[in-house]
Scaffold this motif. Structure first.
Motif, mmCIF file in Angstrom:
data_model
loop_
_atom_site.group_PDB
_atom_site.id
_atom_site.type_symbol
_atom_site.label_atom_id
_atom_site.label_comp_id
_atom_site.label_asym_id
_atom_site.label_seq_id
_atom_site.Cartn_x
_atom_site.Cartn_y
_atom_site.Cartn_z
ATOM 1 N N GLU A 1 -17.978 -34.243 9.331
ATOM 2 C CA GLU A 1 -18.155 -32.765 10.219
ATOM 3 C C GLU A 1 -17.749 -33.139 11.814
ATOM 4 O OE1 GLU A 1 -22.771 -32.953 11.169
ATOM 5 O OE2 GLU A 1 -22.296 -33.232 9.116
ATOM 6 N N SER A 2 -17.551 -31.991 12.556
ATOM 7 C CA SER A 2 -17.253 -31.869 13.885
ATOM 8 C C SER A 2 -18.440 -32.440 14.794
ATOM 9 C CB SER A 2 -16.556 -30.717 14.405
ATOM 10 O OG SER A 2 -17.755 -29.613 14.405
ATOM 11 N N GLY A 3 -19.763 -32.258 14.302
ATOM 12 C CA GLY A 3 -20.733 -32.340 15.181
ATOM 13 C C GLY A 3 -21.091 -31.092 15.931
ATOM 14 N N ARG A 4 -22.546 -30.753 16.170
ATOM 15 C CA ARG A 4 -22.666 -29.365 16.634
ATOM 16 C C ARG A 4 -22.139 -29.592 18.375
ATOM 17 N NH1 ARG A 4 -27.891 -29.413 18.345
ATOM 18 N NH2 ARG A 4 -27.993 -27.264 18.482
ATOM 19 N N HIS A 5 -21.518 -28.395 18.608
ATOM 20 C CA HIS A 5 -20.767 -28.355 19.931
ATOM 21 C C HIS A 5 -20.618 -26.975 20.130
ATOM 22 C CE1 HIS A 5 -17.324 -28.048 17.105
ATOM 23 N NE2 HIS A 5 -16.782 -27.554 18.010
ATOM 24 N N SER A 6 -20.146 -26.605 21.583
ATOM 25 C CA SER A 6 -19.595 -25.278 21.921
ATOM 26 C C SER A 6 -18.499 -25.562 22.613
ATOM 27 C CB SER A 6 -20.806 -24.737 22.651
ATOM 28 O OG SER A 6 -21.084 -25.491 23.857
ATOM 29 N N HIS A 7 -17.832 -24.370 23.104
ATOM 30 C CA HIS A 7 -16.800 -24.393 24.162
ATOM 31 C C HIS A 7 -16.782 -23.389 25.263
ATOM 32 C CE1 HIS A 7 -14.695 -26.353 20.874
ATOM 33 N NE2 HIS A 7 -15.147 -25.608 19.892
ATOM 34 N N PRO A 8 -16.632 -23.441 26.438
ATOM 35 C CA PRO A 8 -16.521 -22.560 27.408
ATOM 36 C C PRO A 8 -15.690 -21.302 27.465
ATOM 37 C CG PRO A 8 -15.129 -24.428 28.033
ATOM 38 C CD PRO A 8 -15.571 -24.771 26.801
ATOM 39 N N THR B 1 -8.709 -22.808 2.809
ATOM 40 C CA THR B 1 -7.260 -22.637 3.149
ATOM 41 C C THR B 1 -6.726 -21.333 3.304
ATOM 42 O OG1 THR B 1 -6.867 -24.697 2.267
ATOM 43 C CG2 THR B 1 -4.870 -23.329 2.415
ATOM 44 N N GLY B 2 -6.218 -21.037 4.643
ATOM 45 C CA GLY B 2 -5.669 -19.645 4.687
ATOM 46 C C GLY B 2 -6.651 -18.649 5.444
ATOM 47 N N ASP B 3 -8.061 -19.151 5.653
ATOM 48 C CA ASP B 3 -8.887 -18.062 6.496
ATOM 49 C C ASP B 3 -8.658 -18.179 7.669
ATOM 50 O OD1 ASP B 3 -9.815 -17.029 4.094
ATOM 51 O OD2 ASP B 3 -11.405 -18.635 3.866
ATOM 52 N N PRO B 4 -9.063 -17.162 8.649
ATOM 53 C CA PRO B 4 -9.085 -17.324 9.803
ATOM 54 C C PRO B 4 -10.421 -17.182 10.373
ATOM 55 C CG PRO B 4 -8.724 -15.022 9.394
ATOM 56 C CD PRO B 4 -8.824 -15.898 8.018
ATOM 57 N N PHE B 5 -10.851 -17.548 11.617
ATOM 58 C CA PHE B 5 -12.270 -17.435 11.981
ATOM 59 C C PHE B 5 -12.210 -17.131 13.510
ATOM 60 C CE2 PHE B 5 -10.980 -22.143 12.163
ATOM 61 C CZ PHE B 5 -11.624 -22.464 13.369
ATOM 62 N N PHE B 6 -13.313 -16.905 14.124
ATOM 63 C CA PHE B 6 -13.375 -16.488 15.688
ATOM 64 C C PHE B 6 -15.027 -16.976 15.847
ATOM 65 C CE2 PHE B 6 -15.109 -13.941 18.940
ATOM 66 C CZ PHE B 6 -14.101 -14.061 20.047
ATOM 67 N N ILE B 7 -14.841 -17.773 16.921
ATOM 68 C CA ILE B 7 -16.196 -18.177 17.632
ATOM 69 C C ILE B 7 -16.487 -17.715 18.957
ATOM 70 C CG2 ILE B 7 -17.691 -20.354 17.878
ATOM 71 C CD1 ILE B 7 -16.276 -21.571 15.578
ATOM 72 N N PRO B 8 -17.364 -16.951 19.140
ATOM 73 C CA PRO B 8 -17.585 -16.565 20.667
ATOM 74 C C PRO B 8 -17.784 -17.668 21.741
ATOM 75 C CG PRO B 8 -18.968 -15.159 19.064
ATOM 76 C CD PRO B 8 -18.403 -16.356 18.212
ATOM 77 N N ASN B 9 -17.691 -17.297 23.022
ATOM 78 C CA ASN B 9 -18.005 -18.008 23.977
ATOM 79 C C ASN B 9 -19.322 -18.577 24.003
ATOM 80 O OD1 ASN B 9 -18.193 -19.268 26.576
ATOM 81 N ND2 ASN B 9 -18.218 -17.517 27.747
ATOM 82 N N GLY B 10 -19.568 -19.966 24.096
ATOM 83 C CA GLY B 10 -20.744 -20.651 24.081
ATOM 84 C C GLY B 10 -21.650 -20.907 22.975
ATOM 85 N N VAL B 11 -21.103 -20.279 21.787
ATOM 86 C CA VAL B 11 -21.716 -20.476 20.602
ATOM 87 C C VAL B 11 -21.787 -21.888 19.755
ATOM 88 C CG1 VAL B 11 -21.866 -19.610 18.021
ATOM 89 C CG2 VAL B 11 -21.474 -18.074 19.863
ATOM 90 N N ILE B 12 -22.939 -22.435 19.690
ATOM 91 C CA ILE B 12 -23.155 -23.844 19.072
ATOM 92 C C ILE B 12 -22.635 -23.777 17.607
ATOM 93 C CG2 ILE B 12 -24.615 -25.719 18.650
ATOM 94 C CD1 ILE B 12 -26.447 -24.918 21.257
#
Length: 141
Positions: free
Chosen positions: A68-75, A101-112
């Motif tokens: 797994e990637s580990g719990r994280h967020s992006h600015p 496979t083939g699925d898109p995703f979106f993660i909002p600003n700062g979401v862990i």
């Protein structure tokens, strides 16, 4: 702008920690016990955004089987696409999302969040970020 290219695909705990990826372990036992062992983010491109102080960064994220990637967020926001594999995207503030496979995703600003490989192959995700250029791409929790 933060020079992310010099940090990606660089061995060692300091470089890996700066990007939020696990450094490759020297022993197989340690790698087996580390849920993030072998996770990589390869920088594909980065460009200034039309909005001052922001930049667009694109990476190829690879997560080995049972890791797994580990719990994280992006600015900033992450817009992604599952190139190969099966992922359970886990969030601190909402139900998990199963991606294939083939699925898109979106993660909002700062979401862990945490991307857990629940498939049978190394997962490959194309992730594009629009982020604050003064902050690290990844903050681990």
């Amino acid at each position: 702008m933060i020079a992310r290219r010099s940090l990606l695909r660089t061995s060692g705990a300091a470089a890996a920690g700066a990007l939020g990826v696990a450094a490759l372990s020297s022993t197989a036992a340690a790698a087996d016990s580390d849920p993030t062992a072998g996770v990589t983010r390869t920088l594909l491109q980065e460009h200034p955004s039309p909005a001052e102080g922001w930049e667009a960064v694109q990476t190829l994220v690879q997560i080995p089987r049972h890791k797994e990637s580990g719990r994280h967020s992006h600015p900033g926001v992450e817009v992604g696409y599952i190139v190969r594999g099966d992922v359970l995207m886990e969030f601190d503030d909402r139900p998990p999302l199963r991606l294939r496979t083939g699925d898109p995703f979106f993660i909002p600003n700062g979401v862990i969040h945490n991307a857990r490989n629940v498939g049978t192959v190394t997962t490959m995700m194309l992730s594009t970020y629009v982020v604050d250029e003064t902050k690290p791409l990844v903050t681990n929790y």
